[in-house]
Design a protein around this motif. Structure first.
Motif, PDB file in Angstrom:
ATOM      1  N   GLU A 117     -17.825 -14.012   9.426  1.00  0.00           N
ATOM      2  CA  GLU A 117     -19.092 -13.543   8.631  1.00  0.00           C
ATOM      3  C   GLU A 117     -19.017 -12.427   7.882  1.00  0.00           C
ATOM      4  N   GLN A 118     -17.695 -11.722   8.032  1.00  0.00           N
ATOM      5  CA  GLN A 118     -17.704 -10.475   7.484  1.00  0.00           C
ATOM      6  C   GLN A 118     -16.481 -10.283   6.471  1.00  0.00           C
ATOM      7  N   PHE A 119     -15.490 -11.097   6.591  1.00  0.00           N
ATOM      8  CA  PHE A 119     -13.967 -10.655   5.716  1.00  0.00           C
ATOM      9  C   PHE A 119     -14.217 -11.292   4.469  1.00  0.00           C
ATOM     10  N   THR A 120     -13.851 -10.420   3.661  1.00  0.00           N
ATOM     11  CA  THR A 120     -13.979 -10.582   2.086  1.00  0.00           C
ATOM     12  C   THR A 120     -12.616 -10.534   1.523  1.00  0.00           C
ATOM     13  N   ALA A 121     -11.667  -9.952   1.981  1.00  0.00           N
ATOM     14  CA  ALA A 121     -10.314  -9.744   1.484  1.00  0.00           C
ATOM     15  C   ALA A 121     -10.182  -9.045   0.270  1.00  0.00           C
TER      16      ALA A 121
ATOM     17  N   ARG B 111      -7.916   7.409  -2.088  1.00  0.00           N
ATOM     18  CA  ARG B 111      -8.791   6.541  -1.148  1.00  0.00           C
ATOM     19  C   ARG B 111      -8.558   5.086  -1.337  1.00  0.00           C
ATOM     20  N   VAL B 112      -8.445   4.603  -0.056  1.00  0.00           N
ATOM     21  CA  VAL B 112      -7.950   3.131  -0.111  1.00  0.00           C
ATOM     22  C   VAL B 112      -9.002   2.323   0.994  1.00  0.00           C
ATOM     23  N   TYR B 113      -9.569   1.257   0.448  1.00  0.00           N
ATOM     24  CA  TYR B 113     -10.498   0.455   1.274  1.00  0.00           C
ATOM     25  C   TYR B 113      -9.881  -0.816   1.448  1.00  0.00           C
ATOM     26  N   LEU B 114      -9.330  -1.161   2.560  1.00  0.00           N
ATOM     27  CA  LEU B 114      -8.895  -2.436   2.836  1.00  0.00           C
ATOM     28  C   LEU B 114      -9.648  -3.352   3.698  1.00  0.00           C
ATOM     29  N   ASP B 115     -10.254  -4.498   3.340  1.00  0.00           N
ATOM     30  CA  ASP B 115     -10.886  -5.085   4.357  1.00  0.00           C
ATOM     31  C   ASP B 115      -9.893  -6.125   5.151  1.00  0.00           C
ATOM     32  N   GLU B 116      -9.626  -5.793   6.356  1.00  0.00           N
ATOM     33  CA  GLU B 116      -8.828  -6.396   7.343  1.00  0.00           C
ATOM     34  C   GLU B 116      -9.202  -7.180   8.270  1.00  0.00           C
ATOM     35  N   ASN B 117     -10.599  -7.121   8.242  1.00  0.00           N
ATOM     36  CA  ASN B 117     -11.292  -7.799   9.526  1.00  0.00           C
ATOM     37  C   ASN B 117     -11.260  -9.409   9.481  1.00  0.00           C
ATOM     38  N   PHE B 118     -10.147 -10.058   9.206  1.00  0.00           N
ATOM     39  CA  PHE B 118      -9.792 -11.372   9.051  1.00  0.00           C
ATOM     40  C   PHE B 118     -10.487 -12.210  10.139  1.00  0.00           C
ATOM     41  N   LYS B 119     -10.612 -11.743  11.319  1.00  0.00           N
ATOM     42  CA  LYS B 119     -11.030 -12.491  12.422  1.00  0.00           C
ATOM     43  C   LYS B 119     -12.413 -12.674  12.292  1.00  0.00           C
TER      44      LYS B 119
ATOM     45  N   VAL C 203       0.722  -1.180  -0.018  1.00  0.00           N
ATOM     46  CA  VAL C 203      -0.189   0.162  -0.020  1.00  0.00           C
ATOM     47  C   VAL C 203       0.542   1.467  -0.036  1.00  0.00           C
ATOM     48  N   LYS C 204       1.902   1.339   0.919  1.00  0.00           N
ATOM     49  CA  LYS C 204       2.747   2.661   0.848  1.00  0.00           C
ATOM     50  C   LYS C 204       3.484   2.732  -0.391  1.00  0.00           C
ATOM     51  N   GLU C 205       3.797   1.571  -0.955  1.00  0.00           N
ATOM     52  CA  GLU C 205       4.445   1.780  -2.326  1.00  0.00           C
ATOM     53  C   GLU C 205       3.494   2.103  -3.395  1.00  0.00           C
ATOM     54  N   LEU C 206       2.291   1.811  -3.528  1.00  0.00           N
ATOM     55  CA  LEU C 206       1.455   2.503  -4.408  1.00  0.00           C
ATOM     56  C   LEU C 206       1.204   3.899  -4.238  1.00  0.00           C
TER      57      LEU C 206
ATOM     58  N   ILE D  95      -6.744   6.044   4.067  1.00  0.00           N
ATOM     59  CA  ILE D  95      -6.764   4.719   4.030  1.00  0.00           C
ATOM     60  C   ILE D  95      -7.884   4.310   5.005  1.00  0.00           C
ATOM     61  N   TYR D  96      -8.646   3.326   4.601  1.00  0.00           N
ATOM     62  CA  TYR D  96      -9.843   2.925   5.622  1.00  0.00           C
ATOM     63  C   TYR D  96      -9.575   1.484   5.490  1.00  0.00           C
ATOM     64  N   SER D  97      -9.457   0.791   6.849  1.00  0.00           N
ATOM     65  CA  SER D  97      -9.207  -0.608   6.958  1.00  0.00           C
ATOM     66  C   SER D  97     -10.275  -0.958   8.172  1.00  0.00           C
TER      67      SER D  97
END
Length: 432
Positions: free
Chosen positions: A99-103, A88-96, A72-75, A135-137
């Motif tokens: 029911e919600q994690f989409t990667a 604007r960067v939106y990252l789904d980091e909710n890997f735990k 992300v930093k490189e981009l 950046i949102y995650s």
């Protein structure tokens, strides 16, 4: 960076990329990937750019978080992107959360020359001016500037959770509003099951999921606008038809498990042949014939094996002879449009850095990665009246290892007010 286009002619670049492989071998693959991506940016010089990623973070997101941050930093800070002063960067980091994690990861870059651009706030139902880089995650569900959903559990094959869903954002550029939807649909779990029926059971699952997404983005909650849906649709060639065509002169041997009698392998053999090859077009080192039984094998099919003796059929003329078996989009022709495909199947490429054009023998090559649009969005695309080709639909890194998926891009222009009858959309914009 000198920009193509004028104030009334805005360059748009849409890119979709399943990047799971990049985080398994970040030292080698990310460098290749970024170099090829930057080359496309340099060639097309867009004013507005959207990059939709699937499998962001790879197979193990938690273990890859440092690689994610570096990517992300490189981009955001690379010299190649220095003229894009808003992002604007939106990252789904909710890997735990199973029911919600989409990667999914969605990146949007705005060139410094682009003045009138707004993003829609889905909670306030108003447009807001885009400034700075943000950046949102973690929990994207609470972010008002997007809609994110994982498919309902009963949509998943055998109701087993996997990282499949969509993220939607809405933008207004020069009075032209449109939705951008990042999507990841279900894969074929077994080549043997896919081969059983035409269309396959997996095709039906993807059809149901894509219908769900389209219903969501055109429902009554918000004003309808044009939309682009791009991501890893996992569309596959109709396996039964492909095998019947590729192995039309072959006889089939069925191999069953001794304990369960379940079919575990299909072997298609061609009789009366004098081929000097057995697999992937590799000749015998001494030019002699192999054992006749082995030499006659055209295709071996297992749950995760699709070993056809000659990969050239998927590469010759960019594999377009096989497009007749690419049928999954046809049921959506009243809702979705796609430009003509003139690039080879985007998946599954070898992850060996020295094999940029080689397919893995795990799946039948297919156009999984696509950029689709509503029929009204098709009208937004400004087609050039001069000799310069301004609408390009192609893949990235044709000769370079980019992971198991080749990214796919669409470059085009839109004219100011092209989105009529929504050309007055700026009246609802709130400058903040």
């Amino acid at each position: 960076m000198a920009m193509k286009g004028t104030a009334a002619n805005t360059g748009i670049l849409l890119v979709t990329a399943n990047v799971g492989s990049l985080f398994d071998d970040p030292e080698n693959l990310q460098k290749n990937w970024l170099r090829e991506f930057y080359q496309v940016v340099h060639t097309h010089k867009p004013h507005f750019m959207a990059l939709h990623c699937q499998e962001f973070g790879g197979k193990n997101y938690e273990a890859s978080m440092s690689h994610v941050d570096k990517f992300v930093k490189e981009l955001l800070s690379s010299d190649a992107m220095k003229d894009y002063n808003r992002a604007r960067v939106y990252l789904d980091e909710n890997f735990k959360s199973q029911e919600q994690f989409t990667a999914l990861g969605s990146f949007y870059f705005l060139h410094e020359s682009l003045k009138n651009i707004y993003q829609f706030d889905f909670k306030a139902k108003k447009y807001k001016k885009v400034t700075g880089k943000e950046i949102y995650s973690d929990t994207l569900e609470s972010t008002p500037m997007l809609e994110k959903e994982k498919f309902p559990q009963d949509y998943f094959p055998e109701c087993k959770w996997s990282r499949k869903g969509f993220i939607r954002t809405r933008w207004c550029i020069t009075d032209c509003a449109f939705d951008l939807v990042n999507i990841h649909l279900f894969h074929d779990a077994s080549n043997l099951v896919a081969w059983e029926t035409s269309p396959s059971v997996y095709s039906g699952i993807r059809h149901k999921a894509l219908s769900y997404v389209l219903d969501r983005i055109i429902d009554q909650r918000f004003e309808r606008v044009s939309y682009f849906v791009f991501g890893d649709f996992n569309f596959r060639l109709d396996a039964k038809s492909v095998v019947e065509t590729l192995c039309a002169k072959a006889t089939m041997q069925t191999v069953r498990a001794a304990d369960t009698n379940e079919v575990v392998k299909l072997i298609f053999r061609e009789s009366d042949n004098d081929r000097k090859v057995v697999s992937n077009g590799v000749p015998h080192p001494e030019g002699r014939l192999f054992d006749p039984v082995e030499a006659s094998v055209m295709l071996q099919l297992e749950k995760k094996l699709f070993d056809y003796f000659n990969q050239d059929v998927f590469r010759d003329n960019n594999g377009t002879a096989l497009l007749e078996f690419d049928k999954e989009l046809s049921v959506f022709k009243d809702k979705l449009y796609e430009l003509d495909i003139s690039f080879p199947p985007s998946y599954p490429y070898s992850e060996d850095c020295s094999q940029g054009m080689q397919y893995m023998n795990t799946r039948c090559p297919a156009w999984c990665d696509r950029i689709l649009m509503s029929h009204s969005a098709k009208e937004l695309i400004l087609k050039s009246e001069n000799d310069e080709k301004q609408v390009v639909y192609d893949h990235i890194g044709p000769n370079v290892c980019m992971g198991d998926h080749k990214p796919v891009f669409l470059s085009f222009r839109i004219a100011a007010g092209a989105g009529k009858p929504i050309a007055n959309v700026h009246k609802c914009c709130v400058v903040q």
